[in-house]
Write a protein that holds these residues in place. Structure first.
Motif, PDB file in Angstrom:
ATOM      1  N   GLY A 279      -1.424   3.771   1.101  1.00  0.00           N
ATOM      2  CA  GLY A 279      -2.693   4.503   0.964  1.00  0.00           C
ATOM      3  C   GLY A 279      -2.853   5.662   1.929  1.00  0.00           C
ATOM      4  N   LEU A 280      -2.651   5.391   3.215  1.00  0.00           N
ATOM      5  CA  LEU A 280      -3.050   6.373   4.226  1.00  0.00           C
ATOM      6  C   LEU A 280      -2.330   7.718   4.160  1.00  0.00           C
TER       7      LEU A 280
ATOM      8  N   LEU B 227      -1.587  -0.253   3.460  1.00  0.00           N
ATOM      9  CA  LEU B 227      -1.980   0.861   4.317  1.00  0.00           C
ATOM     10  C   LEU B 227      -0.956   1.982   4.244  1.00  0.00           C
ATOM     11  N   TRP B 228       0.309   1.602   4.249  1.00  0.00           N
ATOM     12  CA  TRP B 228       1.339   2.632   4.153  1.00  0.00           C
ATOM     13  C   TRP B 228       1.250   3.357   2.821  1.00  0.00           C
TER      14      TRP B 228
ATOM     15  N   ILE C 234      -3.200   0.223  13.395  1.00  0.00           N
ATOM     16  CA  ILE C 234      -3.735   1.226  12.466  1.00  0.00           C
ATOM     17  C   ILE C 234      -5.249   1.100  12.352  1.00  0.00           C
ATOM     18  N   VAL C 235      -5.709  -0.155  12.219  1.00  0.00           N
ATOM     19  CA  VAL C 235      -7.165  -0.361  12.113  1.00  0.00           C
ATOM     20  C   VAL C 235      -7.853   0.183  13.355  1.00  0.00           C
TER      21      VAL C 235
ATOM     22  N   VAL D  22      -0.738  -3.592  11.834  1.00  0.00           N
ATOM     23  CA  VAL D  22      -1.990  -3.429  11.087  1.00  0.00           C
ATOM     24  C   VAL D  22      -3.143  -3.232  12.055  1.00  0.00           C
TER      25      VAL D  22
ATOM     26  N   MET E  90      -2.803   0.625  -4.067  1.00  0.00           N
ATOM     27  CA  MET E  90      -2.880  -0.069  -2.786  1.00  0.00           C
ATOM     28  C   MET E  90      -2.997  -1.569  -3.016  1.00  0.00           C
TER      29      MET E  90
ATOM     30  N   LEU F  19      -8.158   3.818  13.092  1.00  0.00           N
ATOM     31  CA  LEU F  19      -9.223   4.218  12.162  1.00  0.00           C
ATOM     32  C   LEU F  19     -10.585   4.127  12.836  1.00  0.00           C
TER      33      LEU F  19
ATOM     34  N   PHE G 228      -1.378  -6.168   3.839  1.00  0.00           N
ATOM     35  CA  PHE G 228      -2.191  -5.049   4.335  1.00  0.00           C
ATOM     36  C   PHE G 228      -1.307  -3.919   4.826  1.00  0.00           C
ATOM     37  N   TYR G 229      -0.243  -4.332   5.486  1.00  0.00           N
ATOM     38  CA  TYR G 229       0.670  -3.333   6.045  1.00  0.00           C
ATOM     39  C   TYR G 229       1.212  -2.423   4.945  1.00  0.00           C
TER      40      TYR G 229
END
Ligand SMILES: Nc1ncnc2c1ncn2[C@@H]1O[C@H](COP(=O)(O)OP(=O)(O)OP(=O)(O)O)[C@@H](O)[C@H]1O
Ligand SMILES: [Mg+2]
Lengths: 300, 455
Positions: free
Chosen positions: B47-48, B44-45, B159-160, B156, B7, B163, B40-41
Motif C-alpha cells: 500500500g504505502l 503495508l508494503w 512503520i506505524v 510493522v 492490500m 505514520l 500487515f507487513y
C-alpha cells in the motif's frame, strides 16, 4: 458478580474450617463442619462493668450484603480494645459504626443499638456532629490536611469553637501535639505543611488532630499499617499513654500489636463477633477453634 | 479502491505465507512474530509506496500537463505575457471540461483542449498502471522476504510509529506555519506603525488610515482600548461564570446523588456545545434590549449594545468550562481528606469550605484561567452584542469593542492586503495569541502541579 463470588468463596472457606462450638460449653471440639449461623452466640463476656460504649444486636448491611451480624459488645472505660480477624470480616465496618462514619456511605444500613454513655447514637434526633467530636477516628493511612501543621490541629477546635482566643488555640495545639509526642519534633516548624512530615509523624499528627477536639473515645483503624517498626513503636507507646484519659478501640492485623497495646481483644469472623475476652486469655488460651486458628497463624 | 483490495489480498497472502514457511499452525512458535504481523507487513508494503507515488503524481500532474499543453500551442500564442497566457490556459481548461469560456473559441484552442483531455486520460491510465504495478512489485518483494527469522512485528511497529509521527508533525507544522505567517504580517505592520504606539496608544481608529493623505497616521492604532474592552467583557463573563460554575461543580461533586449527577453533568456541558452565533443573537436581540429597558426604567443611560449584555451571555457560555474542570478537581480531592474532616465532627459545608476547596483551589484556578482565555478569544458573541466603538471605559453599560471584533471588522470587505489597516489585524491577532497562549500555559502548569500533588 464479584460480590457473589466472594460470598461463595467465603462460605466454602467457612465450611472447611470447622466450627463446632456454638454453645461454648464444649471447648475446642475439632469435629463438625457447620458455618457460623445467624443465632451464633459470642464466646466470652461481651459486657463489662463500666461500659463507655455498649452495642446490642448491631447489624450492618451494604445493600444486600450482611457485613456485621448480631454483634453485642461493650467497650470499657479507659481501656484499649483490639479488634482482630481476617481481612473482610467487618472490623472496619464495625469500628465505623461507633462514630457513624458509615453514614457517609450511601448503601450502608445499620440496625441495632449503640449507646455512648447511655445515649443511643443511632437515635433519629441525635446530631452526628457532636457525636463525632466525642468519638474521634484515626485512619489507616495518615491523612493530614494539605495545610500547615498548626492548621491541621487547629481545624477541629475551630469548627467546634473550642478556643475563644488565639492564645487559647495556641495552647490547645501545643497540648495536643505534646500528648501525641510530636511537640518536640515540630515546635519550630508549625507553619510548614503537615504533608511534609514523615509517615510516622503524619500519623501522630492525625492522632494529635483527633485529640485536639477532646474526644472521649478514639477509634483507630490499622493506625500503624503504613508505618515502619520504629514509628509503630512510637504510636503504640502513645496509645498506651492515651489509655489513661481516653477509651480506645483499635483494629489491627498484627497479633503482636494487639497483644502489646490492648487489654481486651475481640475476634471477628465473616461479620460475626466470635470471641471476646482479656487479651492475655485470648492469646494464651483461645476458646473458639476459629480464634485459635487465627492467632496461631493457621488461617487469615 | 483497487489498492485497498490489493492490500487486503496482500495481508491474506503474507499471513498465509508466514504460516507456510514454518509448516502450518503448529509451527507458529517458530515464527518471530504473530502471523497477522506478516500479513500487515505485506499489506503495508503493497500500500504505502504506491500511495506515496500516487500522491506525488497527482500533485505534479496538473502543472506537467499544463506545460505540455502550452508547449503544444503555436509560438505566437505562447509569447504573450504570463497573465494573458494564464487566462488562455484557463480557457482551454474550461473548454476541455465543457464549461463556458470567456474568449472566442478558435481552431487552435479547440485543438489544445482536445490535447489536454487526451493527456489527462493518458495520465490517469498511466497512474493506475504505475501505482498498481508498484503495489504488486513491492508487495511481492515483501511477500518473498517473509521467513521465520524476519522480524515482522518490529518492522510493522516501526512503520506505524512513522505514520503516527508524520500525523502529529502535520498538526504541529500547521500551528507553526500559522504562527509564522501571523508573525511576518505583524512585522510588516510594525514597520508602518511603531510597536510602542500599538501597545500603548490610547486611541483606536483604523479608518483614518484609509484616506490616502493620512496613511499610517500615528496614534490611530493604539490597542489599549481594544484590550480594555476585551478585559471588561471577559471580566463580566468570569463574574458570571466563576460563582455559578463553581457552585454547580460543588453541588455535582459533593451533594448530588450519582443518578442526578449522571444526568446533570452532560446537560450542563451542552451549554458548551451551543454555537456561539446562537449565543450572539440571544445577546444582541433578547438580552441587550432587555438590559436597556431595565436601565432606562431606573434612569440609566444604556447603549443598545453593551459590554454587560455580551459579558453576561459569554459568562453563560463559559460556565461549563469552569464547572466541568472544577468538578474534576473537586472529585480528585481524596476521600480520605473528607473522611478526616467528617471524623472530626465537621459538617458537609465546613468540610467543603475548609478542606475540599482549599485543596482543590489550584486546580480550580487552572480551570478559571482556561475559561478566561476562552472568553478573551471569543468572537461571535461580542461581534453581535458588544458593539464597534473603541471606547476606553470601565462602564459596563456603554458599548465597547474587543480585539476579536476589530480583527473581524478589519478583514471583512475588500481591502488592500498591505495597508496598515489590514496588517493591524495580524498584529492584533498576534497579541491575542500571545496573551491566550500565556494564560493557557500558566493554567496548564497550575493544573499539572495540582495533579502531581495527589499522585
Ligand atoms: N463501601 C462498601 N460497600 C460495599 N461493601 C463493603 C463496603 N465496605 C466494606 N464492604 C464489605 O463489607 C465487608 C467487611 O468489610 P470491612 O472493610 O469492614 O473489612 P475489614 O475487616 O476491615 O477488612 P480489612 O482487614 O481488609 O480492612 C467486606 O466483605 C467488604 O467487602
Ligand atoms: Mg479494614
Amino acid at each position: 458478580m464479584a460480590v457473589r463470588d466472594e460470598e461463595n468463596d467465603m462460605t466454602t472457606a467457612e465450611t472447611v474450617i470447622a466450627d463446632a462450638d456454638l454453645v461454648g460449653a464444649k471447648v475446642r471440639s475439632k469435629a463438625g463442619s457447620r458455618p457460623l449461623d445467624n443465632d451464633f452466640k459470642t464466646i466470652g463476656e461481651v459486657r463489662v462493668n463500666d461500659p463507655r460504649m455498649s452495642c446490642t444486636d448491631v447489624n450492618v448491611f451494604y445493600g444486600d450484603k450482611h457485613a456485621i451480624k448480631h454483634v453485642d459488645l461493650d467497650i470499657a472505660q479507659n481501656q484499649v480494645i483490639a479488634m482482630i480477624g481476617p481481612s473482610g470480616c467487618g472490623k472496619s465496618t464495625f469500628l465505623r459504626c461507633l462514630n457513624r462514619m458509615n453514614d457517609t456511605i450511601d448503601i450502608c444500613n445499620v440496625t441495632g443499638e449503640i449507646r455512648l454513655d447511655e445515649v443511643d447514637i443511632y437515635d433519629r434526633k441525635l446530631d452526628v456532629v457532636p457525636l463525632r467530636a466525642q468519638v474521634g477516628m484515626v485512619f489507616q493511612k495518615p491523612n493530614p490536611f494539605p495545610k500547615s501543621i498548626y492548621e491541621n490541629i487547629a481545624y477541629g477546635p475551630r469548627i467546634h469553637g473550642l478556643a475563644a482566643s488565639r492564645a487559647e488555640l495556641d495552647e490547645v495545639v501545643e497540648r495536643s501535639l505534646a500528648k501525641a509526642g510530636l511537640w518536640e519534633e515540630v515546635k519550630d516548624r508549625l507553619d510548614q505543611p503537615g504533608t511534609g512530615l514523615s509517615g510516622g509523624q503524619q500519623q501522630r499528627l492525625c492522632i494529635a488532630r483527633t485529640i485536639a477536639v477532646d474526644p472521649e473515645v478514639i477509634l483507630m483503624d490499622e493506625p500503624c499499617s503504613a508505618l515502619d517498626p520504629i514509628a509503630t513503636a512510637k504510636v503504640e507507646e502513645l496509645i498506651d499513654e492515651l489509655r489513661e484519659n481516653y477509651t480506645i478501640a483499635i483494629v489491627t492485623h498484627s497479633m503482636q500489636q494487639a497483644a502489646r497495646v490492648s487489654q481486651r481483644t475481640a475476634y471477628f469472623h465473616l461479620g460475626h463477633l466470635v470471641e471476646v475476652g482479656d487479651t492475655t486469655q485470648i492469646f494464651t488460651n483461645p476458646r473458639h477453634k476459629l480464634t485459635e486458628d487465627y492467632i496461631t497463624g493457621r488461617f487469615g | 479502491m483497487a489498492l485497498l483490495t490489493l492490500m487486503a489480498f496482500a495481508f491474506y497472502l503474507g499471513r498465509r505465507r508466514s504460516l507456510t514457511v514454518v509448516g502450518g499452525r503448529s509451527g507458529v512458535k517458530n515464527l518471530h512474530s504473530l502471523p497477522a504481523y506478516y500479513g500487515f507487513y505485506t499489506a503495508l508494503w503493497a500500500g504505502l509506496p504506491a500511495l506515496l507515488v500516487a500522491g506525488l503524481w497527482l500533485s505534479f500532474e496538473g502543472s506537467i500537463i499544463t506545460t505540455l499543453v502550452v508547449d503544444g500551442l503555436p509560438a505566437e500564442m505562447r509569447d504573450t505575457d504570463p497573465g494573458r497566457l494564464g487566462l488562455l490556459v484557463n480557457d482551454i481548461k474550461n473548454l476541455a471540461s465543457g464549461n463556458i469560456v470567456s474568449a472566442h473559441v478558435d481552431e487552435t484552442m479547440q485543438r489544445a483542449a482536445d490535447h489536454l483531455n487526451e493527456l489527462r486520460s493518458v495520465g490517469r491510465m498511466a497512474l493506475g498502471v504505475v501505482v498498481l504495478s508498484i503495489a504488486l512489485a513491492a508487495g511481492a518483494l515483501a511477500w518473498r522476504a517473509i521467513g521465520p527469522k524476519m522480524r515482522a512485528r518490529n518492522r510493522v511497529e516501526f512503520i506505524v510509529n512513522g505514520l503516527l509521527i508524520a500525523s502529529s508533525l502535520i498538526a504541529i507544522l500547521t500551528t507553526v506555519g500559522i504562527v509564522l505567517s501571523v508573525l511576518f504580517e505583524s512585522f510588516r505592520f510594525f514597520h508602518k506603525i511603531p510597536l510602542t504606539d500599538f501597545l500603548f496608544g490610547l486611541e483606536w481608529s483604523p479608518q483614518i488610515a484609509l484616506r490616502a493623505d493620512q496613511v499610517g497616521a500615528s496614534g490611530a492604532f493604539g490597542a489599549v482600548p481594544l484590550f480594555a474592552g476585551t478585559l471588561l467583557v471577559s471580566f463580566i463573563a468570569l463574574l458570571v461564570a466563576v460563582p455559578i460554575g463553581l457552585m454547580s461543580a460543588i453541588y455535582l461533586a459533593d451533594y448530588a446523588g450519582p443518578k442526578l449527577r449522571s444526568y446533570a453533568k452532560p446537560v450542563l456541558e451542552v451549554l458548551a456545545g451551543v454555537p456561539t452565533v446562537v449565543y450572539g443573537f440571544f445577546a444582541a436581540l433578547t438580552l441587550a434590549p432587555a438590559i436597556r429597558n431595565l436601565g432606562e426604567s431606573v434612569g440609566l443611560v444604556v447603549s443598545s449594545e453593551s459590554a454587560l449584555a455580551a459579558g453576561l451571555v459569554m459568562g453563560v457560555m463559559i460556565i461549563p468550562f469552569v464547572s466541568s474542570l472544577s468538578d474534576d478537581v473537586i472529585n480528585a480531592v481524596p476521600q480520605s481528606l473528607r473522611d478526616a474532616s467528617y471524623a472530626l465532627g465537621a459538617t458537609r459545608s465546613e468540610t467543603i469550605r475548609r478542606v475540599v476547596l482549599p485543596a482543590a483551589l489550584p486546580g480550580i484556578m487552572g480551570g478559571v484561567l482556561l475559561a478566561a482565555s476562552r472568553a478573551i478569544g471569543e468572537t461571535m458573541i461580542v461581534v453581535m452584542a458588544a458593539g464597534l466603538s473603541a471606547n476606553l471605559t470601565a462602564n459596563p453599560l456603554e458599548s465597547v469593542t474587543t480585539v476579536t471584533v476589530q480583527i473581524v471588522t478589519l478583514l471583512v470587505g475588500d481591502q488592500e492586503f498591505d495597508s496598515a489597516k489590514t496588517l493591524a489585524a495580524f498584529a492584533l491577532g498576534l497579541l491575542l495569541f500571545v496573551v491566550t497562549l500565556g494564560l493557557n500555559i500558566v493554567a496548564l502548569h497550575i493544573v499539572r502541579k495540582y495533579r502531581e500533588q495527589y499522585e
